[in-house]
Design an enzyme around this catalytic site. Sequence first.
Site, PDB file in Angstrom:
ATOM      1  N   ARG A   1      41.244  35.615  45.781  1.00  0.00           N
ATOM      2  CA  ARG A   1      41.666  37.461  46.418  1.00  0.00           C
ATOM      3  C   ARG A   1      43.136  36.895  46.957  1.00  0.00           C
ATOM      4  O   ARG A   1      43.261  35.300  47.011  1.00  0.00           O
ATOM      5  CB  ARG A   1      41.464  37.151  47.954  1.00  0.00           C
TER       6      ARG A   1
ATOM      7  N   GLU B   1      48.903  44.072  48.176  1.00  0.00           N
ATOM      8  CA  GLU B   1      48.389  44.800  46.805  1.00  0.00           C
ATOM      9  C   GLU B   1      48.568  46.073  47.213  1.00  0.00           C
ATOM     10  O   GLU B   1      48.815  46.236  47.960  1.00  0.00           O
ATOM     11  CB  GLU B   1      46.693  44.662  46.176  1.00  0.00           C
TER      12      GLU B   1
ATOM     13  N   HIS C   1      45.678  42.786  39.191  1.00  0.00           N
ATOM     14  CA  HIS C   1      44.127  42.671  39.374  1.00  0.00           C
ATOM     15  C   HIS C   1      42.994  43.382  38.968  1.00  0.00           C
ATOM     16  O   HIS C   1      42.495  44.981  39.204  1.00  0.00           O
ATOM     17  CB  HIS C   1      43.882  43.235  41.098  1.00  0.00           C
TER      18      HIS C   1
END
Length: 320
Positions: free
Chosen positions: A237, A266, A285
Amino acid sequence: MKKHVVLYKKLSPALLARLGDQVDVTYIEDPASDGLARLREALPQAHGLLGASLKLDAALLDLAPHLEAVSSVSVGVDNYDIADLTRRGVQLTNTPDVLTETTADTGFALILATARRVVELANLVRDGHWTASVGPTHFGTDVHGKTLGIIGMGRIGEALAQRGHFGFGMPVIYHSHSPKPAVDQRFGARHCGLDEFLQEADFICLTLPLTAETTGLIGARELELMGPDSIFINISRGKVVDEKALIHALQTGQIRAAGLDVFEREPLEPTSPLLTLDNVVATPHIGSATHETREAMARCAVDNLLAALRGDRPQNLVNP
Ligand code: DGY
């Protein structure tokens, strides 16, 4: 009467049919922005929620008095306040295991891409700048035989260690809560304290979950301990790292390169300085983003939710 599920992740027709067989389903697209009003309208009827990438805060949960279970289509559960869900008597489930190998593949893709400058040099060819055989200014650095460092030796960490040790002959070191004798034995791995780990690893790979304890784990001090040849890989993360400090380390050559699949915010802002750096490979991601794995995760999430709503113990229950 059938129970009611609010779905905020698109499912394949087969999985939607499996879910719809047993519960009534309301599908909400884009629940974090355009669909938020519809989500708020649907929550008062919901017994179950199924989705991902949505921060389920107390204000949303307050709208769902009949909620029994939240099934996250992710392994990470940092979007949820687990203690609050437990207090409310809501079960939380996630989708571990099915994404382990795919996410480790992503980690290795970033290791290879950063070390061998794959994106930068592919763009050079694409832009028509391959005019002579490449020289030292375009050389990368070897992966095989280098020290693979893993922070957080969970399932994904182990899958990464397996690739490095058996595939690339890499010595493996790791930093985690406690040593794992089975990992040490299988991969000839060595557990280290954080500072020793950062000084020794050639590749520093984050595979640990985001918690209060891991937030900001890697900051300016930790980046300074890494050497100028070290490569930083993050598939966990973004908030585990101080992104400003990382940008500084990359701009000043304090570390060689970074492969980043996750970011503090994000989607990553197109104006992020990270995107101006040749020594950064940034991906959106995609840790678990293959057709096969995303379908397996969704199937696992559907099964978890249906079990919880039937009154059975779901296989991947997160709260105690
Ligand atoms: C996960 O499953 O946690 C992935 O990072 C997607 O969020």
